[in-house]
Design a protein around this motif. Structure first.
Motif, PDB file in Angstrom:
ATOM      1  N   GLU A 293      -8.979 -15.565  -4.566  1.00 50.95           N
ATOM      2  CA  GLU A 293      -7.695 -15.805  -4.823  1.00 50.95           C
ATOM      3  C   GLU A 293      -6.869 -14.153  -4.592  1.00 50.95           C
ATOM      4  OE1 GLU A 293      -6.115 -18.635  -5.129  1.00 50.95           O
ATOM      5  OE2 GLU A 293      -7.981 -19.644  -5.269  1.00 50.95           O
ATOM      6  N   VAL A 294      -7.781 -13.236  -4.865  1.00 48.16           N
ATOM      7  CA  VAL A 294      -7.364 -11.993  -4.674  1.00 48.16           C
ATOM      8  C   VAL A 294      -6.908 -11.845  -3.192  1.00 48.16           C
ATOM      9  CG1 VAL A 294      -7.710  -9.381  -4.751  1.00 48.16           C
ATOM     10  CG2 VAL A 294      -8.316 -11.231  -6.754  1.00 48.16           C
ATOM     11  N   ALA A 301      -3.048  -5.699  -5.355  1.00 47.09           N
ATOM     12  CA  ALA A 301      -4.283  -6.398  -6.121  1.00 47.09           C
ATOM     13  C   ALA A 301      -5.401  -6.452  -5.269  1.00 47.09           C
ATOM     14  CB  ALA A 301      -3.908  -7.944  -6.195  1.00 47.09           C
ATOM     15  N   LEU A 302      -5.263  -6.580  -4.055  1.00 42.81           N
ATOM     16  CA  LEU A 302      -6.445  -6.819  -3.137  1.00 42.81           C
ATOM     17  C   LEU A 302      -7.271  -5.227  -2.852  1.00 42.81           C
ATOM     18  CD1 LEU A 302      -8.471  -7.956  -0.922  1.00 42.81           C
ATOM     19  CD2 LEU A 302      -6.517  -7.424   0.732  1.00 42.81           C
ATOM     20  N   ARG A 303      -6.203  -4.117  -2.880  1.00 42.37           N
ATOM     21  CA  ARG A 303      -6.941  -2.986  -2.762  1.00 42.37           C
ATOM     22  C   ARG A 303      -7.487  -2.777  -4.095  1.00 42.37           C
ATOM     23  NH1 ARG A 303      -6.811   1.700   0.071  1.00 42.37           N
ATOM     24  NH2 ARG A 303      -5.464   0.685   1.765  1.00 42.37           N
ATOM     25  N   GLU A 305      -8.944  -4.518  -6.708  1.00 40.92           N
ATOM     26  CA  GLU A 305     -10.128  -4.919  -6.803  1.00 40.92           C
ATOM     27  C   GLU A 305     -11.106  -4.674  -5.710  1.00 40.92           C
ATOM     28  OE1 GLU A 305     -10.683  -7.173  -9.245  1.00 40.92           O
ATOM     29  OE2 GLU A 305      -8.823  -6.377 -10.035  1.00 40.92           O
ATOM     30  N   ALA A 306     -11.162  -4.418  -4.608  1.00 43.67           N
ATOM     31  CA  ALA A 306     -11.896  -4.013  -3.502  1.00 43.67           C
ATOM     32  C   ALA A 306     -12.258  -2.594  -3.743  1.00 43.67           C
ATOM     33  CB  ALA A 306     -11.303  -4.075  -1.989  1.00 43.67           C
ATOM     34  N   GLU A 307     -11.491  -1.845  -4.161  1.00 42.61           N
ATOM     35  CA  GLU A 307     -12.114  -0.517  -4.429  1.00 42.61           C
ATOM     36  C   GLU A 307     -12.990  -0.561  -5.665  1.00 42.61           C
ATOM     37  OE1 GLU A 307      -8.525   1.620  -4.537  1.00 42.61           O
ATOM     38  OE2 GLU A 307      -8.628   1.975  -2.339  1.00 42.61           O
ATOM     39  N   SER A 308     -12.607  -1.333  -6.722  1.00 41.78           N
ATOM     40  CA  SER A 308     -13.438  -1.634  -7.892  1.00 41.78           C
ATOM     41  C   SER A 308     -14.879  -1.879  -7.691  1.00 41.78           C
ATOM     42  CB  SER A 308     -12.832  -2.466  -8.883  1.00 41.78           C
ATOM     43  OG  SER A 308     -13.461  -2.632 -10.022  1.00 41.78           O
ATOM     44  N   VAL A 336      -7.716  -9.124   7.678  1.00 37.21           N
ATOM     45  CA  VAL A 336      -7.504  -7.886   8.298  1.00 37.21           C
ATOM     46  C   VAL A 336      -7.289  -6.397   7.326  1.00 37.21           C
ATOM     47  CG1 VAL A 336      -6.263  -6.414  10.068  1.00 37.21           C
ATOM     48  CG2 VAL A 336      -6.819  -8.917  10.526  1.00 37.21           C
ATOM     49  N   GLU A 337      -6.343  -6.757   6.370  1.00 32.71           N
ATOM     50  CA  GLU A 337      -6.027  -5.891   5.337  1.00 32.71           C
ATOM     51  C   GLU A 337      -7.369  -5.190   4.821  1.00 32.71           C
ATOM     52  OE1 GLU A 337      -3.299  -5.476   1.385  1.00 32.71           O
ATOM     53  OE2 GLU A 337      -3.108  -7.363   2.714  1.00 32.71           O
ATOM     54  N   LEU A 338      -8.215  -6.362   4.127  1.00 37.77           N
ATOM     55  CA  LEU A 338      -9.256  -6.075   3.490  1.00 37.77           C
ATOM     56  C   LEU A 338     -10.256  -5.162   4.307  1.00 37.77           C
ATOM     57  CD1 LEU A 338     -11.508  -6.264   1.180  1.00 37.77           C
ATOM     58  CD2 LEU A 338     -11.903  -8.662   2.542  1.00 37.77           C
ATOM     59  N   LEU A 339     -10.339  -5.488   5.571  1.00 37.77           N
ATOM     60  CA  LEU A 339     -11.375  -4.873   6.505  1.00 37.77           C
ATOM     61  C   LEU A 339     -10.870  -3.348   6.541  1.00 37.77           C
ATOM     62  CD1 LEU A 339     -11.922  -7.659   9.110  1.00 37.77           C
ATOM     63  CD2 LEU A 339     -13.803  -6.951   7.320  1.00 37.77           C
TER      64      LEU A 339
END
Length: 345
Positions: A293-294, A301-303, A305-308, A336-339
């Motif tokens: 969902e993130v 929010a994505l940044r 949670e990914a960095e955590s 793409v943003e996550l990668l």
């Protein structure tokens, strides 16, 4: 030595930035998948068409540059290959004739399952050749459902719910359930080794419903079958790494990792990565566990949670993934943003 980041992690190396792939990355969130599915017809037709199944397996690697391609198939191919009827009702999921007695069990054909699953092996061969040609650093992951999870579907006759018939059978008729698991183990082992022979470079065992069981039952029906499978794979293919994913295992994840002998364990969305990093043996890689969902939300929010997750995993063998599968409404631009976040880590 290998240049493939996933295989380096599965050999115990901490690779940073971590390699990444996403569960259900080849699927309905991609317009190219939907187009291919339209050509194939039904879901089973797609699974059993090596040309089209290979195409959808490679699509997310082609689009995103993922570090792994995972075979496009289904965990219920093994019962289908043993002769248990399997259909997928649109909007309702899988349907199978429930196995409730010895007569149902006796109809399962372990010996003939490998030949029936040959289209899957042709898919593996095609994907491996395609990756070698165009994506040489990408690892091909084969997979199967673990015995407990697949047996749940076979006894219940469908997915969803709490699999109460299977959970009751392990207490009311453990001999019948144990005999079913024994057949499943044999067929699953042959199925996985055939994938390895066809070109899979790592294997994953999905125990999606492991979290349905209390600790003692978890040990008997999740840890022990997966431990036997891992040992048999190692005996036949000593260098073949295995990833285990006992979904919703909670604190049993550490015991699973220590006892089964797998090279990596998947963390589901509910798992605290910091707890897993502290409690799972250091020689076992971790994989996971961003909330799908993130990924749909994207942005800050994505940044966050990914960095955590990255902070909890720094310094140990780790593969970035989701804690469950990619949702159909996921915008590809958010992947793409996550990668971009991961590659800048």
């Amino acid at each position: 030595m290998t240049d493939k980041p996933i295989l380096r992690v599965l050999s115990g190396e901490s690779v940073w930035p971590p390699p990444v792939w996403l569960m259900r990355q080849a699927g309905r969130h991609l317009p190219e998948y939907r187009a291919t599915r339209g050509v194939a017809g039904s879901f089973m037709d797609l699974c059993l068409n090596p040309e089209l199944a290979a195409e959808v397996t490679i699509q997310p690697v082609r689009r995103y540059g993922m570090d792994a391609a995972i075979l496009f198939s289904d965990i219920l191919i093994v019962p289908w290959a043993m002769g248990q009827g399997l259909t997928f009702a649109e909007g309702e999921g899988p349907r199978l004739p429930p196995i409730t007695d010895q007569a149902g069990l006796d109809k399962l054909d372990v010996a003939g399952a490998a030949a029936r699953a040959e289209p899957i092996m042709e898919t593996v061969r095609r994907v491996r050749a395609g990756l070698a040609k165009d994506h040489p650093n990408t690892t091909l992951i084969g997979f199967a459902g673990s015995p407990w999870t697949v047996a749940c579907y076979m006894v219940e006759g469908k997915g969803g719910g709490e699999f109460k018939h299977a959970r009751r059978m392990i207490h009311d008729n453990p001999a019948l359930f144990g005999a079913l698991v024994e057949k499943l183990e044999a067929a699953t082992l042959a199925y996985l080794l055939a994938q390895a022979d066809a070109g899979a470079e790592a294997l994953m065992l999905f125990d999606s419903w492991a979290g349905q069981l209390a600790p003692n039952a978890f040990r008997k029906w999740v840890i022990e079958p997966n431990k036997r499978l891992r040992a048999a794979i190692k005996a036949a293919r000593p260098d073949m790494p295995v990833i285990g994913f006992p979904r919703l295992a909670g604190p049993m994840l550490a015991e699973y990792a220590a006892e089964t002998g797998v090279q990596a364990v998947g963390m589901d969305t509910a798992m605290n990565p910091a707890w897993a990093a502290a409690n799972v043996p250091k020689n076992v890689a971790l994989q996971g566990n961003l909330d799908p969902e993130v990924l749909i939300a994207g942005g800050a929010a994505l940044r966050r949670e990914a960095e955590s997750i990255l902070a909890a995993m720094k310094g140990r063998p780790f593969i970035f993934n989701l804690g469950h599968g990619v949702e159909i409404t996921t915008p590809p631009e958010h992947v793409v943003e996550l990668l971009q976040i991961l590659r800048a880590a």
